[in-house]
Design a protein around this motif. Structure first.
Motif, mmCIF file in Angstrom:
data_model
loop_
_atom_site.group_PDB
_atom_site.id
_atom_site.type_symbol
_atom_site.label_atom_id
_atom_site.label_comp_id
_atom_site.label_asym_id
_atom_site.label_seq_id
_atom_site.Cartn_x
_atom_site.Cartn_y
_atom_site.Cartn_z
ATOM 1 N N LEU A 1 48.366 -60.586 -84.977
ATOM 2 C CA LEU A 1 48.919 -60.193 -83.681
ATOM 3 C C LEU A 1 48.278 -60.866 -82.472
ATOM 4 O O LEU A 1 48.559 -60.509 -81.346
ATOM 5 C CB LEU A 1 48.879 -58.671 -83.514
ATOM 6 C CG LEU A 1 49.805 -57.906 -84.463
ATOM 7 C CD1 LEU A 1 49.880 -56.441 -84.086
ATOM 8 C CD2 LEU A 1 51.205 -58.493 -84.503
ATOM 9 N N GLY A 2 47.398 -61.819 -82.706
ATOM 10 C CA GLY A 2 46.932 -62.609 -81.565
ATOM 11 C C GLY A 2 45.885 -61.921 -80.724
ATOM 12 O O GLY A 2 45.401 -60.848 -81.053
ATOM 13 N N ARG B 1 41.297 -57.274 -78.641
ATOM 14 C CA ARG B 1 40.710 -56.478 -77.570
ATOM 15 C C ARG B 1 40.900 -54.984 -77.860
ATOM 16 O O ARG B 1 39.993 -54.200 -77.714
ATOM 17 C CB ARG B 1 41.368 -56.853 -76.244
ATOM 18 C CG ARG B 1 40.559 -56.447 -75.058
ATOM 19 C CD ARG B 1 41.150 -57.030 -73.791
ATOM 20 N NE ARG B 1 42.315 -56.290 -73.391
ATOM 21 C CZ ARG B 1 43.360 -56.822 -72.776
ATOM 22 N NH1 ARG B 1 43.388 -58.106 -72.544
ATOM 23 N NH2 ARG B 1 44.376 -56.103 -72.429
ATOM 24 N N PHE B 2 42.099 -54.617 -78.293
ATOM 25 C CA PHE B 2 42.381 -53.205 -78.480
ATOM 26 C C PHE B 2 41.942 -52.677 -79.835
ATOM 27 O O PHE B 2 41.812 -51.490 -80.018
ATOM 28 C CB PHE B 2 43.871 -52.922 -78.257
ATOM 29 C CG PHE B 2 44.204 -52.846 -76.803
ATOM 30 C CD1 PHE B 2 44.057 -51.650 -76.121
ATOM 31 C CD2 PHE B 2 44.602 -53.971 -76.102
ATOM 32 C CE1 PHE B 2 44.328 -51.572 -74.769
ATOM 33 C CE2 PHE B 2 44.869 -53.907 -74.750
ATOM 34 C CZ PHE B 2 44.739 -52.709 -74.086
ATOM 35 N N ALA B 3 41.728 -53.575 -80.779
ATOM 36 C CA ALA B 3 41.295 -53.129 -82.091
ATOM 37 C C ALA B 3 39.779 -52.944 -82.126
ATOM 38 O O ALA B 3 39.211 -52.635 -83.146
ATOM 39 C CB ALA B 3 41.722 -54.127 -83.159
ATOM 40 N N GLY C 1 49.813 -54.866 -74.446
ATOM 41 C CA GLY C 1 48.792 -55.399 -75.345
ATOM 42 C C GLY C 1 48.130 -54.404 -76.270
ATOM 43 O O GLY C 1 47.161 -54.739 -76.947
ATOM 44 N N ASP C 2 48.644 -53.169 -76.332
ATOM 45 C CA ASP C 2 48.002 -52.158 -77.177
ATOM 46 C C ASP C 2 48.587 -52.205 -78.585
ATOM 47 O O ASP C 2 49.724 -51.804 -78.811
ATOM 48 C CB ASP C 2 48.225 -50.773 -76.544
ATOM 49 C CG ASP C 2 47.449 -49.687 -77.292
ATOM 50 O OD1 ASP C 2 47.132 -49.883 -78.483
ATOM 51 O OD2 ASP C 2 47.163 -48.638 -76.679
ATOM 52 N N ASP C 3 47.794 -52.690 -79.536
ATOM 53 C CA ASP C 3 48.345 -52.856 -80.883
ATOM 54 C C ASP C 3 48.503 -51.531 -81.622
ATOM 55 O O ASP C 3 49.221 -51.458 -82.606
ATOM 56 C CB ASP C 3 47.500 -53.841 -81.706
ATOM 57 C CG ASP C 3 46.126 -53.302 -82.025
ATOM 58 O OD1 ASP C 3 45.606 -52.504 -81.212
ATOM 59 O OD2 ASP C 3 45.562 -53.663 -83.062
ATOM 60 N N ARG C 4 47.823 -50.475 -81.132
ATOM 61 C CA ARG C 4 48.034 -49.177 -81.799
ATOM 62 C C ARG C 4 49.401 -48.603 -81.428
ATOM 63 O O ARG C 4 50.082 -47.992 -82.247
ATOM 64 C CB ARG C 4 46.899 -48.206 -81.472
ATOM 65 C CG ARG C 4 45.658 -48.504 -82.329
ATOM 66 C CD ARG C 4 44.486 -47.668 -81.898
ATOM 67 N NE ARG C 4 44.219 -47.894 -80.485
ATOM 68 C CZ ARG C 4 43.701 -46.978 -79.677
ATOM 69 N NH1 ARG C 4 43.390 -45.789 -80.152
ATOM 70 N NH2 ARG C 4 43.482 -47.251 -78.411
ATOM 71 N N TRP D 1 56.100 -58.789 -81.549
ATOM 72 C CA TRP D 1 54.882 -58.642 -80.732
ATOM 73 C C TRP D 1 54.780 -59.788 -79.732
ATOM 74 O O TRP D 1 54.470 -59.588 -78.557
ATOM 75 C CB TRP D 1 53.678 -58.608 -81.672
ATOM 76 C CG TRP D 1 52.334 -58.730 -81.022
ATOM 77 C CD1 TRP D 1 51.576 -59.859 -80.907
ATOM 78 C CD2 TRP D 1 51.573 -57.676 -80.405
ATOM 79 N NE1 TRP D 1 50.393 -59.582 -80.271
ATOM 80 C CE2 TRP D 1 50.364 -58.248 -79.947
ATOM 81 C CE3 TRP D 1 51.797 -56.313 -80.210
ATOM 82 C CZ2 TRP D 1 49.384 -57.505 -79.302
ATOM 83 C CZ3 TRP D 1 50.815 -55.578 -79.559
ATOM 84 C CH2 TRP D 1 49.629 -56.174 -79.120
ATOM 85 N N GLU D 2 55.078 -60.995 -80.216
ATOM 86 C CA GLU D 2 54.989 -62.174 -79.344
ATOM 87 C C GLU D 2 56.051 -62.137 -78.237
ATOM 88 O O GLU D 2 55.827 -62.631 -77.141
ATOM 89 C CB GLU D 2 55.166 -63.456 -80.176
ATOM 90 C CG GLU D 2 54.007 -63.734 -81.112
ATOM 91 C CD GLU D 2 54.351 -64.748 -82.206
ATOM 92 O OE1 GLU D 2 53.463 -65.047 -83.013
ATOM 93 O OE2 GLU D 2 55.507 -65.219 -82.262
#
Ligand SMILES: [Zn+2]
Lengths: 200, 193
Positions: free
Chosen positions: A72-73, A78-80, B33-36, B75-76
């Motif tokens: 996911l780039g 940053r968020f993980a 940008g929050d992957d959760r 996501w991109e």
């Protein structure tokens, strides 16, 4: 309706029950004398019944997220980050501050009259409840850990207050609503992790 | 997790049932940008996308890989989602485009020259011998020739119009219509015998 092509065109309306009585009569007359079209109509009905019964969703046999997350780039990393990285994330967000974040979310946001107040109430309740859970468990934390956690929480709360103040100044700005929502979510996620940290 | 946060997650969940003009916090949070938040979107939509990939690709390994590619691409591209359709609709369209483009190159690599008249025969011959009297519709769809399968899945399963399918696949509207009738005939032949 003399042409087989007309019959084919009419099949979707026939299946949907949308044919007028006159067209329906013409269609029936054609079907009575054309075996090929009869087959087409029967087949469309036969297959249609089975297609409607197909599941809309099929869960994959394994969890595919594990193969997605690492791809996911930059934003992901940053968020993980572990819980102590949240403060860094909050600082980065504050540095970007409203302008950039608003520009980012503006494109994704649509008006939502009335929905935000209720949403915010839900967030506030959740944050309050989690805050209580954390306060109950903070006595079990080492003083150093507690200080770090609370310094981070302060950063997150400052970001939230800043977003909320911006929304107060411009209450009809939907993009700012999204920024506030994101700030609440960060606070709640942080409190969840901090509380779990206290319990362990 | 407390009852309050559970209720909250329920309230803020997204999906095709949600009106498209509702602010979806997970979508905007993921776009920031929050992957959760993005993982929650993934969990909600993965079954739909995987079903689509499975039916279009007719191969479970390819379907898993394509499903992953779809979410990475989403996501991109999340920044270009304007919220003028539901997120699920936007994601579905992105998935169709990505899967079809992948299939086109796969089919180009492995294309065999099969006279059209032989396809029916070939498909009937490729049926497993001991299927009993009931063959699953999904299994039969997987056996369709690629062109007929694509049109059938998009039109009859996913509800796309012929004009849209023509735009997505590059075939003429008339070809799309003809492929649909062919697909239905083939399916009935293998399922109803
Ligand atoms: Zn006819």
């Amino acid at each position: 309706m003399n042409d087989c092509r007309d019959v084919r065109e009419a099949i979707p309306s026939l299946l949907a029950g949308n044919l007028g009585p006159e067209t329906r009569a013409q269609l029936d007359a054609h079907l009575a004398r054309c075996q090929a079209c009869r087959d087409d109509v029967e087949t469309a009905i036969w297959v249609g019944e089975r297609t409607r019964a197909l599941p809309r969703a099929i869960a994959p046999a394994r969890d595919l997220w594990t193969g997605i997350a690492p791809r996911l780039g930059r934003r992901t990393r940053r968020f993980a980050a572990p819980w102590w990285g949240l403060a860094a994330a909050a600082i980065v967000l504050m540095a970007l501050s409203s302008a950039a974040t608003v520009a980012l979310v503006r494109r994704t946001v649509q008006p939502d009259p009335g929905g935000f107040a209720q949403l915010e109430l839900g967030f506030q309740n959740a944050a309050r409840e989690l805050g209580e859970v954390y306060r109950e468990s903070r006595g079990t934390l080492a003083p150093g850990t507690r200080a770090v956690l609370e310094r981070n929480l302060e950063v997150i709360e400052r970001a939230l207050a800043e977003a909320r103040a911006a929304l107060d100044a411009d209450p009809s700005n939907r993009a700012l609503e999204a920024v506030v929502v994101a700030a609440y979510k960060r606070k709640i996620a942080f409190l969840e992790r901090a509380s779990a940290f206290g319990e362990s | 997790m407390t009852a309050a946060t559970l209720a909250l997650h329920h309230d803020t969940g997204t999906g095709e049932a949600t009106a498209p003009r509702t602010v979806d916090p997970d979508v905007s949070t993921a776009a920031a940008g929050d992957d959760r938040a993005f993982e929650r979107l993934y969990r909600l939509h993965v079954g739909r996308i995987h079903a689509l990939a499975l039916r279009l690709a007719a191969d479970s390994d390819d379907a898993e890989r394509l499903t992953q590619d779809v979410f990475v691409r989403a996501w991109e591209r999340l920044g270009s989602f304007r919220g003028d359709s539901a997120f699920g609709t936007w994601l579905h369209r992105l998935a169709v485009n990505l899967i079809l483009s992948d299939r086109r190159s796969a089919w180009r690599r492995t294309r065999r020259v099969v006279p059209k008249a032989d396809l029916e025969e070939e498909m009937a011959a490729s049926l497993p011998v001991n299927v009993g009297d009931r063959l699953d519709l999904d299994a039969a769809i997987a056996m369709l020739p690629p062109g007929a399968r694509t049109v059938f899945v998009l039109h009859d399963v996913e509800g796309y119009e012929h004009a849209e399918i023509a735009g997505l696949t590059g075939v003429a509207v008339g070809t799309s219509k003809a492929q649909l009738f062919r697909a239905r005939r083939l399916l009935r032949e293998v399922l109803d015998r």
